[in-house]
Write an enzyme that holds these catalytic residues in place. Sequence first.
Site, PDB file in Angstrom:
ATOM      1  N   GLU A 110      10.013  -4.239  10.736  1.00 49.88           N
ATOM      2  CA  GLU A 110       9.649  -2.946  10.608  1.00 49.88           C
ATOM      3  C   GLU A 110      10.194  -1.542  11.756  1.00 49.88           C
ATOM      4  O   GLU A 110       9.759  -1.888  12.369  1.00 49.88           O
ATOM      5  CB  GLU A 110       8.385  -2.261   9.684  1.00 49.88           C
ATOM      6  CG  GLU A 110       9.143  -0.599   9.351  1.00 49.88           C
ATOM      7  CD  GLU A 110       7.967  -0.253   8.911  1.00 49.88           C
ATOM      8  OE1 GLU A 110       8.091   0.583   7.139  1.00 49.88           O
ATOM      9  OE2 GLU A 110       6.939  -0.786   7.624  1.00 49.88           O
TER      10      GLU A 110
ATOM     11  N   ASP B  89       0.750  -1.010  -0.040  1.00 50.64           N
ATOM     12  CA  ASP B  89      -0.017   0.074   0.518  1.00 50.64           C
ATOM     13  C   ASP B  89       0.448   0.913  -0.082  1.00 50.64           C
ATOM     14  O   ASP B  89       0.352   2.346  -0.142  1.00 50.64           O
ATOM     15  CB  ASP B  89      -0.851  -0.014   1.424  1.00 50.64           C
ATOM     16  CG  ASP B  89      -0.577  -0.042   2.412  1.00 50.64           C
ATOM     17  OD1 ASP B  89       0.974  -0.499   2.195  1.00 50.64           O
ATOM     18  OD2 ASP B  89      -1.318  -0.163   3.976  1.00 50.64           O
TER      19      ASP B  89
END
Length: 290
Positions: free
Chosen positions: A209, A72
């Site tokens: 992340e 995304d």
Amino acid sequence: MSDQLPEAAHQENVEEAVSRLEGEQFKPSRIRVHHLRKMMKAHEPITMITAYDAVIARLVDNAGVEMILVGDSIGNTLLGYSSTVPVTMEIMETATAAVMRGTNRAFIVADLPFGSYEESPQQAVHNALRLVRAGADAVKLEGGAHFAPTVEAITNAGINVVAHIGYTPQSDAALGGPRVQGRNERDEDRLAQDALALEKAGAVAIVLELVPAAVAQRITEISHIPTIGIGAGPHTNGQVLVWTDMAGMSDWVPRFVRRFGEVGKALTDATSAYRDAVRNREFPSQEHSF
């Protein structure tokens, strides 16, 4: 004489034949989950990169990466949005289908965008099915242990799920921006428990992340599924980067990114050369005319 082999000869075929085919020299025509697990067990690093269209998908697939993420991140890298939040299911379906058409080998993971899975596991399954129909081999969703029932529901529907913890861009506002997660012992333990819960729920891999390298290493050591790092140090089972960052298409890149090329400059130079050739009436020349 019977054409059938003795029973003992048949015992050799299935597992040993598969083992021979998937030996060190075997290059599968299409990467599957079991290939990723085999790489993890062999301590062979997994490479993952984003792609959002057939052109880039074909290029990175030909380069030999194992995984392509239809992220995304298309929102803030290609569509001009300031974040990933405005990205819709329709955008993700279009991008996923394009990447599928440009890919022959890589394992395709498609992001479930913001608002497409938070309401209920049923909503998540419905939208995961849409991405699989578009061409995804797996879907990815952001969030910790509280999304374990969602991961389980999607998995029970026969769809591979990649989890994503640490900094989760869809929660950027709540997290106060792109900040490293897991800096203290309590948050480190929470991330580890998130990883284990998501694995137990059926996740086939997990993206880490913006977490400290030591935390990513701990999670990798306790996990039985591949870990894919981005800004998480060198100890994960694989790495992922946004292709525009990796290829030098951005004016600024995060600290954890290494630019492996200057494609942006090359495109600018090529366009300038084209403009000059047209203005100087050097193009099209006789050789380009009918």
